[in-house]
Design an enzyme around this catalytic site. Structure first.
Site, PDB file in Angstrom:
ATOM      1  N   ASN A  60       0.720  -1.113   0.011  1.00 23.88           N
ATOM      2  CA  ASN A  60      -0.192  -0.035   0.017  1.00 23.88           C
ATOM      3  C   ASN A  60       0.929   1.377   0.003  1.00 23.88           C
ATOM      4  O   ASN A  60       2.125   1.078   0.087  1.00 23.88           O
ATOM      5  CB  ASN A  60      -1.050  -0.046   1.217  1.00 23.88           C
ATOM      6  CG  ASN A  60      -0.269  -0.190   2.553  1.00 23.88           C
ATOM      7  OD1 ASN A  60       0.472   0.850   2.872  1.00 23.88           O
ATOM      8  ND2 ASN A  60      -0.238  -1.293   3.276  1.00 23.88           N
ATOM      9  N   ARG A  61       0.236   2.370   0.011  1.00 25.57           N
ATOM     10  CA  ARG A  61       1.011   3.535  -0.205  1.00 25.57           C
ATOM     11  C   ARG A  61       1.509   4.280   1.038  1.00 25.57           C
ATOM     12  O   ARG A  61       1.903   5.525   0.970  1.00 25.57           O
ATOM     13  CB  ARG A  61       0.173   4.631  -1.032  1.00 25.57           C
ATOM     14  CG  ARG A  61      -0.211   4.017  -2.470  1.00 25.57           C
ATOM     15  CD  ARG A  61      -1.164   4.925  -3.188  1.00 25.57           C
ATOM     16  NE  ARG A  61      -0.695   5.991  -3.558  1.00 25.57           N
ATOM     17  CZ  ARG A  61      -1.512   7.169  -3.811  1.00 25.57           C
ATOM     18  NH1 ARG A  61      -2.767   6.826  -4.044  1.00 25.57           N
ATOM     19  NH2 ARG A  61      -0.983   8.313  -4.032  1.00 25.57           N
TER      20      ARG A  61
END
Ligand code: CTP
Length: 418
Positions: A207-208
Site C-alpha cells: 500500500n501507499r
C-alpha cells in the site's frame, strides 16, 4: 543563558555531546564540568571543542577566578547528565569534594538531573531516598528511560534522549518547577508504515503508506519522555534514533509483534496501514507467465484485525485493567476515511471507533492526493469517552505532537474507563 553542564562518570557521557550541541546551537553559553571519572569515558578536549569554553574538574585550576564559587553563582541553569548513583548521592548529601559538587552547592537557579545507571542501582532504596531528597529540595530529577542498558540487560536506567533533557531543561527555566515530561516512565508501542503481503519470492501486495506519520509519532513520544518501541512495516523514511525498532513485513508478523508488545505497553498506537487481505497462497517459486496457461487468479483471505484484537486482549484483563504504569492501557487507532452519499467522514469514523473499541481514533480524510507520502496532514481525534472531536493540522511533526499531547492528557488527567 549561562548553563553549567555537569557530566557524571557513566558510559552515557558520550550522549551528552549531543545535548551540549543542542544547548550551544540554541545560543546558550555552556561551561562543562566533567567529574574525574567521566573523563575516562569522554575526554575534556571534546567538551572544550564543543562548548568553546575552558574545561576543568579541579577547584585548583584558575584559582584567581574562584571558579568553585563563581560558576554555580552565575549559572542560570545547572544540568547534570548522566546523573550517576554516585553523583546523586553526593548531591543529596551536600558533598563538596570537586568543582562540580561545589558548583551544585553554590547554584541558586534551577537544577536538573538526568539519571543513567543500571536498573538495580536506580531502584535501590539508597538511590530512591537520594532522589526524593533532591526533589524535596526543589531540584528536578527526570525519570530515566527504559530500554537496553550497557550490557545485555534492559530496564529503567537509560539516559533520556538529549532532546528530552533539553526540552525538560527549557521547561524548568520557564518556571515549570515540578516538570516531568508527559510520557515520562511510559512505554509506547507504535506501528508504522505499510505491510507487504507476499505473492511469491519477488512480488507482494502493498500500500501507499510512507511511514512518515508513524515515525513522527515515535519522535514525539520519545521527546515526551516515553520509551518507544516502533513496529516498523515497510517505510520510506529512516527510523529515528532513540527508539527500539522491531522490523515486520506482513500483517501476521505485525500482529505477533503487537500482541507481544502489548504486555508491557502503557500506550499502543496503530498507525500502520495494515493490509486487510493477503494472498491465500504464497508461491515458493516465482509465478511464471506461460502462453499455454490461463492468467493466474489471486485469491485473497482476510487478515486479522490487529487493533480489535489488542482491544479484546486489554479488555480481557479487566476488571483490573492495569497497564504496567498502573493505569488503563490506552489504545489508539487510525482511520483513513472517505465520505459518500450515505454518510460523511466523521459519521463513518464514529462508527469505526465504536466497532474497534479503541480509546482514541485519529481520522484522516483521504483522497488520492492526500496524506500518503505527504509531509503535511490534517486529522480529527475522536475519543470513545465522548469528549469533543479535536482537530489537528500542519506538518506530520506538528500533528504527531498534538496526538502525543492528547495521549499524555488522557493518561494523566482522564480517569480509566472500565
Ligand atoms: N488495522 C488493524 N488490522 C487490520 C486492519 C487495520 O489493526 N487488519 C488498524 C489500522 O492500523 C488502523 C485501524 O485499524 O489503526 C483502521 O484501519 P482502516 O483500514 O481504516 O479500517 P478497517 O478496519 O480496515 O475498516 P474499513 O476498511 O472497513 O474502512
Amino acid at each position: 543563558m549561562r548553563i553549567v553542564l555537569g557530566v557524571g562518570g557513566g558510559i552515557a557521557a558520550y550522549k551528552v555531546a549531543s545535548l551540549l550541541r543542542l544547548f550551544t546551537e540554541a545560543g546558550h553559553n555552556v561551561t562543562v564540568i566533567p567529574t574525574e571519572v567521566s573523563t575516562r569515558f569522554v575526554g575534556t578536549a571534546t567538551w572544550e571543542a564543543l562548548s568553546g569554553n575552558p574545561v576543568s574538574n579541579s577547584v585548583f585550576d584558575d584559582v584567581h577566578q574562584v571558579n568553585h564559587v563563581r560558576l554555580g553563582h552565575e549559572a542560570d541553569l545547572v544540568v547534570i547528565a548522566p546523573a550517576t548513583a554516585d553523583l546523586l548521592a553526593k548531591a543529596a548529601t551536600g558533598q563538596a569534594g570537586d568543582l562540580l559538587t561545589n558548583t551544585l552547592l553554590m547554584a541558586r537557579g534551577p537544577v536538573l538531573f538526568a539519571p543513567a545507571m543500571h536498573t538495580e542501582m536506580w531502584q535501590h532504596a539508597a538511590t530512591r531516598a537520594n532522589v526524593e531528597m533532591l526533589r524535596t529540595r526543589g531540584a528536578a530529577v527526570l525519570e530515566p528511560a527504559t530500554g537496553r542498558l550497557t550490557g545485555a540487560d534492559s530496564g529503567p536506567g537509560r539516559l533520556p534522549e538529549p532532546q528530552v533533557i533539553f526540552d525538560a531543561a527549557m521547561a524548568l527555566v520557564q518556571g515549570q518547577t515540578d516538570y516531568q515530561l508527559p510520557l515520562a516512565g511510559r512505554t509506547v508501542t507504535i506501528s508504522a508504515g505499510g505491510t507487504r503481503e507476499p505473492l511469491d519470492p519477488v512480488r507482494f501486495l502493498g500500500n501507499r503508506s510512507s511511514g512518515k506519520q508513524g515515525v513522527a509519532l515515535a519522535v514525539a513520544a520519545r521527546n515526551a519522555g516515553a520509551t518507544v518501541r516502533l513496529l516498523a512495516a515497510h517505510m520510506e523514511v529512516p527510523v529515528p534514533a532513540g527508539v527500539d525498532v522491531v522490523p515486520v513485513e506482513t500483517a501476521l508478523q505485525l500482529r505477533e509483534a503487537a500482541l507481544a508488545a502489548a504486555a508491557d505497553s502503557d500506550v499502543i498506537i496503530m498507525s500502520a496501514a495494515v493490509a486487510d487481505f493477503r494472498p491465500a497462497e504464497v508461491s515458493d517459486t516465482k509465478i511464471k507467465k506461460r502462453d499455454d496457461s490461463a492468467d493466474p487468479v489471486i485469491t485473497l483471505v482476510r487478515n486479522p484485525d490487529i487493533l480489535h484484537e489488542l482491544v479484546e486482549l486489554r479488555n480481557s484483563a479487566l476488571p483490573n485493567a492495569a497497564g504496567p504504569a498502573g493505569d488503563h492501557q490506552l489504545i489508539v487507532g487510525f482511520a483513513a476515511e472517505t465520505g459518500d452519499s450515505h454518510g460523511d467522514v466523521l459519521a463513518y469514523a464514529q462508527a469505526k471507533l465504536q466497532r474497534k473499541g479503541c480509546d482514541l481514533l485519529v481520522v484522516n480524510h483521504v483522497g488520492s492526493d492526500k496524506v500518503f507520502g505527504q509531509d503535511t496532514n490534517s486529522v480529527v481525534i475522536l475519543a470513545r469517552s465522548g469528549s469533543e472531536p479535536q482537530e489537528a493540522a500542519g506538518t506530520k511533526t506538528e500533528v504527531a505532537a498534538a496526538i502525543i499531547s492528547r495521549i499524555g492528557f488522557e493518561l494523566n488527567h482522564v480517569s480509566p474507563r472500565a
